[in-house]
Design a protein around this motif. Structure first.
Motif, PDB file in Angstrom:
ATOM      1  N   ARG A  63       1.045  -1.448  -0.116  1.00 32.39           N
ATOM      2  CA  ARG A  63       0.066  -0.121   0.026  1.00 32.39           C
ATOM      3  C   ARG A  63       0.903   1.218  -0.046  1.00 32.39           C
ATOM      4  O   ARG A  63       0.258   2.217  -0.032  1.00 32.39           O
ATOM      5  N   LEU A  64       2.096   0.974   0.397  1.00 33.04           N
ATOM      6  CA  LEU A  64       2.855   2.258   0.177  1.00 33.04           C
ATOM      7  C   LEU A  64       3.201   2.855  -1.448  1.00 33.04           C
ATOM      8  O   LEU A  64       3.630   3.743  -1.731  1.00 33.04           O
ATOM      9  N   ILE A  65       2.884   1.646  -2.274  1.00 33.36           N
ATOM     10  CA  ILE A  65       3.178   2.134  -3.667  1.00 33.36           C
ATOM     11  C   ILE A  65       2.005   3.010  -4.331  1.00 33.36           C
ATOM     12  O   ILE A  65       0.887   2.765  -4.143  1.00 33.36           O
ATOM     13  N   GLY A  66       2.809   4.083  -4.624  1.00 37.21           N
ATOM     14  CA  GLY A  66       1.793   5.119  -5.364  1.00 37.21           C
ATOM     15  C   GLY A  66       1.575   6.388  -4.293  1.00 37.21           C
ATOM     16  O   GLY A  66       1.068   7.291  -4.737  1.00 37.21           O
ATOM     17  N   LEU A  67       1.958   6.229  -3.076  1.00 43.51           N
ATOM     18  CA  LEU A  67       1.932   7.449  -2.124  1.00 43.51           C
ATOM     19  C   LEU A  67       3.040   8.485  -2.560  1.00 43.51           C
ATOM     20  O   LEU A  67       4.024   8.066  -3.175  1.00 43.51           O
ATOM     21  N   GLU A  68       2.722   9.786  -2.168  1.00 42.35           N
ATOM     22  CA  GLU A  68       3.541  10.614  -2.580  1.00 42.35           C
ATOM     23  C   GLU A  68       4.513  11.049  -1.402  1.00 42.35           C
ATOM     24  O   GLU A  68       3.996  10.953  -0.027  1.00 42.35           O
ATOM     25  N   VAL A  69       5.631  11.706  -1.574  1.00 38.34           N
ATOM     26  CA  VAL A  69       6.497  11.940  -0.501  1.00 38.34           C
ATOM     27  C   VAL A  69       6.068  13.117   0.242  1.00 38.34           C
ATOM     28  O   VAL A  69       5.443  14.313  -0.541  1.00 38.34           O
ATOM     29  N   GLY A  70       6.168  13.314   1.535  1.00 43.64           N
ATOM     30  CA  GLY A  70       5.991  14.341   2.225  1.00 43.64           C
ATOM     31  C   GLY A  70       4.445  14.587   2.622  1.00 43.64           C
ATOM     32  O   GLY A  70       4.133  15.447   3.678  1.00 43.64           O
ATOM     33  N   LYS A  71       3.704  13.430   2.064  1.00 43.15           N
ATOM     34  CA  LYS A  71       2.233  13.283   2.589  1.00 43.15           C
ATOM     35  C   LYS A  71       2.035  12.678   3.666  1.00 43.15           C
ATOM     36  O   LYS A  71       2.943  11.467   3.883  1.00 43.15           O
ATOM     37  N   LYS A  72       0.935  12.749   4.641  1.00 46.30           N
ATOM     38  CA  LYS A  72       0.537  11.684   5.513  1.00 46.30           C
ATOM     39  C   LYS A  72      -0.599  10.856   5.159  1.00 46.30           C
ATOM     40  O   LYS A  72      -1.571  11.583   4.656  1.00 46.30           O
ATOM     41  N   TYR A  73      -0.659   9.507   5.439  1.00 44.26           N
ATOM     42  CA  TYR A  73      -1.773   8.769   5.258  1.00 44.26           C
ATOM     43  C   TYR A  73      -2.205   7.756   6.352  1.00 44.26           C
ATOM     44  O   TYR A  73      -1.451   7.714   7.113  1.00 44.26           O
ATOM     45  N   THR A  74      -3.559   7.290   6.299  1.00 45.74           N
ATOM     46  CA  THR A  74      -3.940   6.308   7.005  1.00 45.74           C
ATOM     47  C   THR A  74      -4.385   5.088   6.013  1.00 45.74           C
ATOM     48  O   THR A  74      -5.075   5.215   5.558  1.00 45.74           O
ATOM     49  N   ILE A  75      -3.640   4.132   6.738  1.00 43.84           N
ATOM     50  CA  ILE A  75      -3.852   2.846   5.897  1.00 43.84           C
ATOM     51  C   ILE A  75      -4.368   1.642   6.710  1.00 43.84           C
ATOM     52  O   ILE A  75      -3.867   1.512   7.953  1.00 43.84           O
ATOM     53  N   GLU A  76      -5.354   1.110   6.348  1.00 40.84           N
ATOM     54  CA  GLU A  76      -5.883  -0.083   7.308  1.00 40.84           C
ATOM     55  C   GLU A  76      -5.484  -1.481   6.459  1.00 40.84           C
ATOM     56  O   GLU A  76      -5.310  -1.636   5.239  1.00 40.84           O
ATOM     57  N   VAL A  77      -5.069  -2.302   7.465  1.00 41.52           N
ATOM     58  CA  VAL A  77      -4.487  -3.564   6.869  1.00 41.52           C
ATOM     59  C   VAL A  77      -5.085  -4.722   7.752  1.00 41.52           C
ATOM     60  O   VAL A  77      -5.163  -4.811   8.886  1.00 41.52           O
ATOM     61  N   PRO A  78      -5.903  -5.422   6.687  1.00 41.15           N
ATOM     62  CA  PRO A  78      -6.642  -6.668   7.457  1.00 41.15           C
ATOM     63  C   PRO A  78      -5.879  -7.732   7.971  1.00 41.15           C
ATOM     64  O   PRO A  78      -4.611  -7.763   7.562  1.00 41.15           O
ATOM     65  N   PRO A  79      -6.290  -8.592   8.791  1.00 39.91           N
ATOM     66  CA  PRO A  79      -5.392  -9.661   9.331  1.00 39.91           C
ATOM     67  C   PRO A  79      -4.560 -10.667   8.584  1.00 39.91           C
ATOM     68  O   PRO A  79      -3.557 -10.751   9.020  1.00 39.91           O
ATOM     69  N   GLU A  80      -5.219 -10.863   7.495  1.00 38.88           N
ATOM     70  CA  GLU A  80      -4.522 -12.012   6.607  1.00 38.88           C
ATOM     71  C   GLU A  80      -3.318 -11.259   5.862  1.00 38.88           C
ATOM     72  O   GLU A  80      -2.300 -11.840   5.275  1.00 38.88           O
ATOM     73  N   GLU A  81      -3.329  -9.997   5.897  1.00 43.85           N
ATOM     74  CA  GLU A  81      -2.120  -8.947   5.316  1.00 43.85           C
ATOM     75  C   GLU A  81      -1.261  -8.448   6.498  1.00 43.85           C
ATOM     76  O   GLU A  81      -0.258  -7.758   6.055  1.00 43.85           O
ATOM     77  N   GLY A  82      -1.480  -8.828   7.678  1.00 41.02           N
ATOM     78  CA  GLY A  82      -0.818  -8.380   8.745  1.00 41.02           C
ATOM     79  C   GLY A  82      -0.091  -9.324   9.714  1.00 41.02           C
ATOM     80  O   GLY A  82       0.934  -9.783   8.924  1.00 41.02           O
ATOM     81  N   PHE A  83      -0.519  -9.758  10.658  1.00 44.36           N
ATOM     82  CA  PHE A  83       0.112 -10.711  11.464  1.00 44.36           C
ATOM     83  C   PHE A  83      -0.466 -12.165  11.421  1.00 44.36           C
ATOM     84  O   PHE A  83      -0.349 -13.117  12.409  1.00 44.36           O
ATOM     85  N   GLY A  84      -1.498 -12.179  10.277  1.00 45.62           N
ATOM     86  CA  GLY A  84      -2.101 -13.344   9.943  1.00 45.62           C
ATOM     87  C   GLY A  84      -3.443 -13.596  10.825  1.00 45.62           C
ATOM     88  O   GLY A  84      -3.633 -12.955  11.979  1.00 45.62           O
ATOM     89  N   VAL A  85      -4.350 -14.550  10.445  1.00 43.54           N
ATOM     90  CA  VAL A  85      -5.443 -14.711  11.259  1.00 43.54           C
ATOM     91  C   VAL A  85      -5.190 -15.740  12.366  1.00 43.54           C
ATOM     92  O   VAL A  85      -4.128 -16.478  12.303  1.00 43.54           O
TER      93      VAL A  85
END
Length: 264
Positions: A63-85
């Protein structure tokens, strides 16, 4: 300036559990202190990573791909893409006697580490102690959690030498890159650590990881000095050339001693 896969960037972030708002990780020292997760041995400040190389959890990485340098973002990550179910098979039951044999008095919340039959080390947390049975959860503490990351892309590193320095900072943060000699060609990189004082085992692992990282960002050949092979060599083992020098010096000393004896 947008981030692309393979870019080396410096990233600030705050990681939270969506359901509770609990902060579990951050690059900000003051935030870590306020959240009660400050590590005095930790390194704080914008963390260098190669985007797409797996330096952060997969759900954040892509989800970092496509973000712009210098800007702030809020990103939500589901369990299966985080630390697993959560996996119920990773909740194990032990006897109280198994703990007592090792001098451990288990209680709910106690963190333990066990070695499996195949040599793997698993970290777990005691859930319950009842009826001579101890239930231990070996799932990651954040398994099954939806994560929220507040991120800021602080910098996109463009200079080739600085990219290599950033990756060294990531893999070997205890090293001052001023003591490292770096040469960057079109498709090759040479890194000289001979002026650095560091435990050989730590350097071996660092070189292995660095080679993978550097090739990921587009280079084909990576050379280190000292090499992993040299670092693996026992400290008391000298090279053939060094051995020959020692023998030569010993022979010269013997000849000198013989001449002195004869003259006396």
């Amino acid at each position: 300036m947008k981030v692309e896969k393979g870019d080396v960037i410096r990233l600030h972030y705050i990681g939270k559990v969506k359901e509770t708002g609990e902060i579990f990780d951050t690059t900000y020292e003051d935030v870590a202190k306020d959240a009660g997760i400050y590590n005095p041995k930790g390194v704080y400040g914008p963390v260098p990573i190669a985007v797409g190389a797996g330096h952060v959890i997969s759900g954040l990485d892509k989800r970092l791909i496509g973000l712009e340098v210098g800007k702030k973002y809020t990103i939500e990550v589901p369990p299966e893409e985080g630390f697993g179910v959560r996996d119920p098979r990773l909740i194990k039951v032990f006897t109280l006697g198994q703990f007592r044999k090792q001098g451990i008095v288990p209680f709910p919340g106690l963190e333990i580490e066990v070695t499996t039959d195949d040599g793997r080390k698993l970290k777990g947390r005691v859930l319950t102690v009842s009826g001579g049975r101890v239930r231990v959860d070996f799932n990651h503490p954040l398994a099954g959690k939806t994560l929220i990351y507040e991120v800021e892309i602080v910098e996109k590193v463009e200079d080739p030498i600085e990219k290599i320095k950033a990756l060294i900072e990531l893999r070997l943060p205890m090293i001052d890159t001023k003591d490292v000699m770096i040469e960057v060609g079109e498709k090759d990189v040479k890194i000289d650590f001979t002026r650095v004082e560091i435990d050989p085992k730590t350097l071996i692992l660092g070189e292995i990881l660095l080679e993978s990282d550097i090739k990921f960002i587009g280079y084909e050949k990576v050379e280190f000095k000292p090499t992993v092979e040299e670092l693996l060599k026992p400290r008391d083992q000298v090279s053939e050339s060094e051995s020959e020098e020692v023998k030569k010096e010993e022979k010269e000393n013997e000849d000198g001693n013989r001449e002195q004896t004869q003259s006396s």
